[in-house]
Design an enzyme around this catalytic site. Sequence first.
Site, PDB file in Angstrom:
ATOM      1  CB  VAL A  33      -0.961  -0.002   1.212  1.00 32.99           C
ATOM      2  CG1 VAL A  33      -1.735   1.312   1.271  1.00 32.99           C
ATOM      3  CG2 VAL A  33      -1.922  -1.175   1.123  1.00 32.99           C
ATOM      4  N   PRO A  53      10.748   0.231   9.068  1.00 33.51           N
ATOM      5  CG  PRO A  53      10.171  -0.718  11.115  1.00 33.51           C
ATOM      6  CD  PRO A  53       9.586   0.018   9.951  1.00 33.51           C
ATOM      7  CG  ASP A 114      -7.372   0.113   4.349  1.00 25.43           C
ATOM      8  OD1 ASP A 114      -7.997   0.416   3.318  1.00 25.43           O
ATOM      9  OD2 ASP A 114      -6.459  -0.723   4.383  1.00 25.43           O
TER      10      ASP A 114
END
Length: 517
Positions: A33, A53, A114
């Site tokens: 995404v 990360p 989302d």
Amino acid sequence: MTESFRQPQGGGSLIVAWQARARSVLVVGGGPVAAGRVFNALEADARVTVVAPVLCAELEHRAAAEQIAWHARRFEDGDLDAADMVLSAIGDAQESRRIADLCRQRRVPVNVADINDLCDFWFMSTHRDHAVQIAVSTNSKAPRLANRIRRQIAAGLPRGIGPAVDQIGRLRKHIREADPAPESSKRRMTWLTQLCDHWPVDQLAALRSDNIDALLDAYVQSRSPQDVRIAPSPSLPPSPSSSAQSLPLQDPNQMAATSPQRRGRLVLVGAGVGDPELLTVRAHAALRSADIVLADKLIPEAVLAIVRCEIYTARKFPGAASEAQDDLNRRALDELARGRCVVRLKQGDPFVYGRGAEEILFFRGHGYEAEVVPGLTSAINGPGLCGIPVTHRGLADQVLILSGANRNGDLPAVPEFAETRTLVILMAVRRLGQVMELLLESRHPPDLPVAIVERAGCADQRTLRGSVSTIAGVVERAGHNAPGLVVAGYVVDVLSDAAIQDRYLDASSLGLHSAES
């Protein structure tokens, strides 16, 4: 007196095109995404920083290519110091809310993937063609439906609209530079409106630097765009009657009525598997509306019977396929230069070993963009018409399509045997013995069922059956009626002889099958 004005409808969003060039966009997250968000920002020429990360493969590539800056760690509050926009794409809802709250405190616009109530803005379903961008928003209510709406809109756009906008943008810039006075604004707008509203998009897309200069001169001299004459593109074959002339931009209605200057139209049509009733509706219409049809040699007579105009058939001789292709290409260019509607009729589907893409690239190089009308490919539908499903649950879950006559006449590269694979090999019957040897070398069992499907979709279609070790002998005794293809795999015998009625197998092939089994 009360004026009548439109009443606003609430519930919408303010749709704008945000100028992000050289702005700092912070993307939090390193997954797929986030990669999509990064791509959108890069297309807008933003400076992108990613904080995560770990990165997915796409973002690793962009970091290595120095398209983005990457901080290999979790988000820190100080990351917002230089951010003009924040795009959060992490799976931690609590951290997402904290990031959104920090952004609002600093008045930095934020989008949280989302979680709609945390977003200052949403990403829309977009279509892009050069400078043209079309965006569809459902205000985050039905994003999947937005994709469908966007595809439907994009399908209705004129061919070449993107390049046309780019060229008009260049012309508009030159006109503004030549006539920059504020009081000339209305004149500039009126003149460009005449050009944009009345001339064919494909001609606008084909404008070159010297054409832009000619249009600019017309503006400066207060001449109408209709009066401009532009030299034909060097990639276009000249009209036989006007090879030394310039061609004017024309209204579409004028183009249709002026045959020497009418632009030719090219349609690449797949003839399918042989039965004219299995032609698509669009293919049928194209054949009926053509000025000339350039056909492959093996197109069935029943399909050619639909055509009402001249038919030119490829002059194919053994070992001279390239010469035949060149002959068809030359004839097509000659007819297109005359402004005719040319239908290039090809066996099966043009993009399944039919040189369809090669022809598109050839004609594109000469200034013509082909319309493509697919056809039923014999690779899938031929076996089906003859009672052989290429897949079958629990037996065959993959299909591999090969050519028995590759570019230099080489035999196909056959992979090692897979029990659940169906092999479909086109243009291989004349070299059947050699092809079966390749199957044996790649560990295909000698008793693996093989079928030869001949003239699928025609009234005289036939299926010959055997195995890897016997099929060459079957064909030698029964003869071969081109065109045909080879099917190898356990699906060949899925339907029993009792279930496969005479419409699938004639008497000779049934007898040969039982004799060889």
